[in-house]
Design a protein around this motif. Structure first.
Motif, short mmCIF file in Angstrom:
data_model
loop_
_atom_site.label_atom_id
_atom_site.label_comp_id
_atom_site.label_asym_id
_atom_site.label_seq_id
_atom_site.Cartn_x
_atom_site.Cartn_y
_atom_site.Cartn_z
N SER A 63 45.55 33.07 45.82
CA SER A 63 44.88 33.59 47.02
C SER A 63 43.70 34.48 46.64
N TRP A 64 43.91 35.29 45.59
CA TRP A 64 42.82 36.14 45.10
C TRP A 64 41.63 35.27 44.67
N PHE A 65 41.90 34.20 43.93
CA PHE A 65 40.81 33.34 43.46
C PHE A 65 40.04 32.74 44.63
N VAL A 66 40.74 32.28 45.64
CA VAL A 66 40.07 31.70 46.81
C VAL A 66 39.14 32.73 47.44
N GLU A 67 39.66 33.94 47.65
CA GLU A 67 38.86 34.98 48.29
C GLU A 67 37.65 35.36 47.43
N ARG A 68 37.88 35.48 46.11
CA ARG A 68 36.80 35.88 45.19
C ARG A 68 35.73 34.79 45.13
N ALA A 69 36.14 33.53 45.10
CA ALA A 69 35.18 32.44 45.06
C ALA A 69 34.39 32.35 46.36
N GLU A 70 35.07 32.51 47.48
CA GLU A 70 34.38 32.43 48.77
C GLU A 70 33.38 33.57 48.94
N ARG A 71 33.67 34.71 48.30
CA ARG A 71 32.72 35.82 48.32
C ARG A 71 31.38 35.41 47.69
N LEU A 72 31.45 34.47 46.76
CA LEU A 72 30.23 33.98 46.09
C LEU A 72 29.64 32.78 46.82
N GLY A 73 30.23 32.42 47.95
CA GLY A 73 29.73 31.27 48.70
C GLY A 73 30.18 29.95 48.13
N LEU A 74 31.23 29.95 47.30
CA LEU A 74 31.73 28.72 46.71
C LEU A 74 32.72 28.05 47.67
N GLU A 75 32.73 26.74 47.64
CA GLU A 75 33.63 25.96 48.50
C GLU A 75 34.89 25.61 47.71
N VAL A 76 36.05 26.08 48.20
CA VAL A 76 37.30 25.94 47.45
C VAL A 76 38.13 24.80 48.01
N GLU A 77 38.70 24.01 47.09
CA GLU A 77 39.62 22.96 47.48
C GLU A 77 40.75 22.87 46.46
N LEU A 104 30.72 43.34 36.50
CA LEU A 104 31.28 42.40 35.54
C LEU A 104 32.72 42.76 35.21
N LEU A 105 33.57 41.74 35.14
CA LEU A 105 34.99 41.88 34.80
C LEU A 105 35.79 42.64 35.84
N GLY A 106 35.17 42.88 37.02
CA GLY A 106 35.91 43.56 38.08
C GLY A 106 37.12 42.78 38.52
N GLY A 107 37.06 41.45 38.37
CA GLY A 107 38.20 40.63 38.76
C GLY A 107 39.46 40.96 37.98
N LEU A 108 39.31 41.31 36.70
CA LEU A 108 40.50 41.67 35.92
C LEU A 108 41.16 42.92 36.49
N ALA A 109 40.35 43.87 36.95
CA ALA A 109 40.92 45.08 37.56
C ALA A 109 41.59 44.75 38.89
N GLU A 110 41.00 43.82 39.64
CA GLU A 110 41.56 43.46 40.94
C GLU A 110 42.95 42.84 40.83
N ILE A 111 43.23 42.16 39.73
CA ILE A 111 44.53 41.49 39.59
C ILE A 111 45.45 42.19 38.59
N ALA A 112 45.08 43.39 38.17
CA ALA A 112 45.79 44.06 37.08
C ALA A 112 47.24 44.37 37.41
N ASP A 113 47.58 44.49 38.69
CA ASP A 113 48.96 44.83 39.05
C ASP A 113 49.77 43.61 39.50
N VAL A 114 49.18 42.44 39.50
CA VAL A 114 49.86 41.25 40.00
C VAL A 114 50.73 40.64 38.89
#
Length: 397
Positions: free
Chosen positions: A35-49, A2-12
């Motif tokens: 780009s991070w959001f697309v990759e993170r969403a696709e990791r969950l099997g979500l379709e991004v547009e 949980l909240l790992g996404g905040l750590a992933e973008i902490a330096d951006v």
């Protein structure tokens, strides 16, 4: 995690000069976050547009009508905090990940939506992505907006592969939204005072942005005596003090000058023109308009005393919002009697509220500070926000 996404973008987008983060539409940090959001969403099997206005959609299941849409934004004000926007996006992805892990299967479409240019820090119009989607701003006006470097929104869109000819109201995409929920860090002290981790938003104050232009006579700083001057910088300074005085005389009002620009901007030059940007807010539309009229009259007086002229130009406006009472009642039934709080901050959910049922969840901010590096949220409170969002989604889906 949980909240790992905040750590992933902490330096951006860290801003070494201002502190905090500076993440502006379609510039380096924002593009990296997208780009991070697309990759993170696709990791969950979500379709991004990407929609015609540059907003990002990540669909859980097939895109369709009557969707439960959740999300927020990733851009920031100059030198902003780490939570304003990204907490809502990360929490939305985490809530879906939890539902997936539990084996939950939604019976209606669901999507995470990331709005473009929520803060208006590049092109000056807050909630621009949602305004374009909902038809709350004229498309031609939007295309002509410029950033500080003179780049138009149309040109910026073209550079990232968004066709500027298609910017504007998108009724097909809008029609897919059955309801919209935005989780956001609280921008204020309401939850601190109540001793609660999570609240439901009740309303948003009316608010807008105006450009105050004070015109005088440019001249030499050394050759012009003090009695000969028509200095717009002095008039602007007096007007700024008057802004605070005016707001204090209107109950519950807020007024701010957060940005000024002197032209030509030389140290040894009396300015010929000064621009100052006003942010004004009050509980109702009428009260906000009265406040701005009061400010304009006081600024006019300051200009006349210094031999200058003023103009006040409205750049954006958002009327007061009352969030959908049915959704608020449903949230109360699912979450218990959580507090309901008004907010003075504008949000994409407020723009969409005129078109579709919309609601917001707030997560406690122990500093009470936002739009600054000191903005914060405790992990336990963020998890409570994800818990609340997950429960709401289980009910709605």
């Amino acid at each position: 995690m949980l909240l790992g996404g905040l750590a992933e973008i902490a330096d951006v987008g860290r801003d070494s000069r201002r502190g905090g983060y500076s993440r502006h539409l379609w510039q380096g940090a924002d593009l990296e976050l997208r780009s991070w959001f697309v990759e993170r969403a696709e990791r969950l099997g979500l379709e991004v547009e990407t929609d015609r206005n540059g907003n990002l959609w990540a669909w859980w299941g097939s895109p369709g009508a009557d969707a439960v849409v959740i999300g927020s934004h990733l851009d920031s004000v100059p030198g902003g905090g780490a939570y304003d926007g990204p907490l809502g996006v990360v929490s939305s992805l985490d809530a879906i990940a939890r539902l997936q892990a539990s084996g939950f299967v939604p019976t209606r479409p669901c999507a995470v939506l990331v709005f473009a240019e929520e803060e208006g820090s590049r092109f000056g119009i807050a909630c621009l992505g949602s305004r374009l989607l909902a038809g709350a701003i004229d498309a031609d006006r939007a295309r002509a907006l410029t950033d500080r470097d003179g780049v138009t929104l149309a040109d910026a869109a073209r550079q990232v592969g968004v066709d500027p000819a298609h910017l504007g109201v998108d009724r097909v995409t809008l029609a897919r939204i059955g309801l919209f929920i935005e989780l956001h860090v609280e921008q204020g002290r309401g939850l601190i005072d109540l001793g609660q981790p999570v609240a439901v938003a009740s309303s948003i104050l009316a608010h807008g942005r105006w450009r105050l232009t004070v015109t005088g006579q440019g001249n030499h700083a050394g050759a012009t005596t003090m009695d000969e001057r028509r200095d717009p910088m002095v008039a602007t300074a007096q007007a700024i003090v008057a802004v605070q005085a005016a707001a204090r005389q209107h109950t519950g009002a807020r007024a701010t000058i957060g940005r000024i620009e002197a032209i030509p901007g030389g140290t040894n030059v009396i300015a010929s023109r000064v621009h100052a940007w006003l942010d004004a807010r009050a509980e109702t539309d009428a009260e906000t308009r009265v406040l701005v009229a009061d400010i304009q009259a006081r600024a006019q007086q300051a200009a006349e005393q210094n031999g200058c002229f003023i103009t006040l130009t409205e750049e954006s406006w958002a009327g007061a919002v009352q969030f959908n009472p049915g959704l608020r009642a449903r949230f109360a039934a699912v979450l218990g009697q959580v507090p309901q709080l008004p907010t003075g901050a504008g949000h994409d959910a407020g723009v969409l509220a005129a078109q579709v049922p919309s609601a917001m969840l707030f997560v406690r901010n122990p500093t009470g500070i936002s739009h600054a590096p000191e903005e914060f949220a405790e992990v336990a409170d963020c998890v409570a926000g994800i818990d609340a969002l997950e429960l709401v989604l289980r009910d709605l889906l």
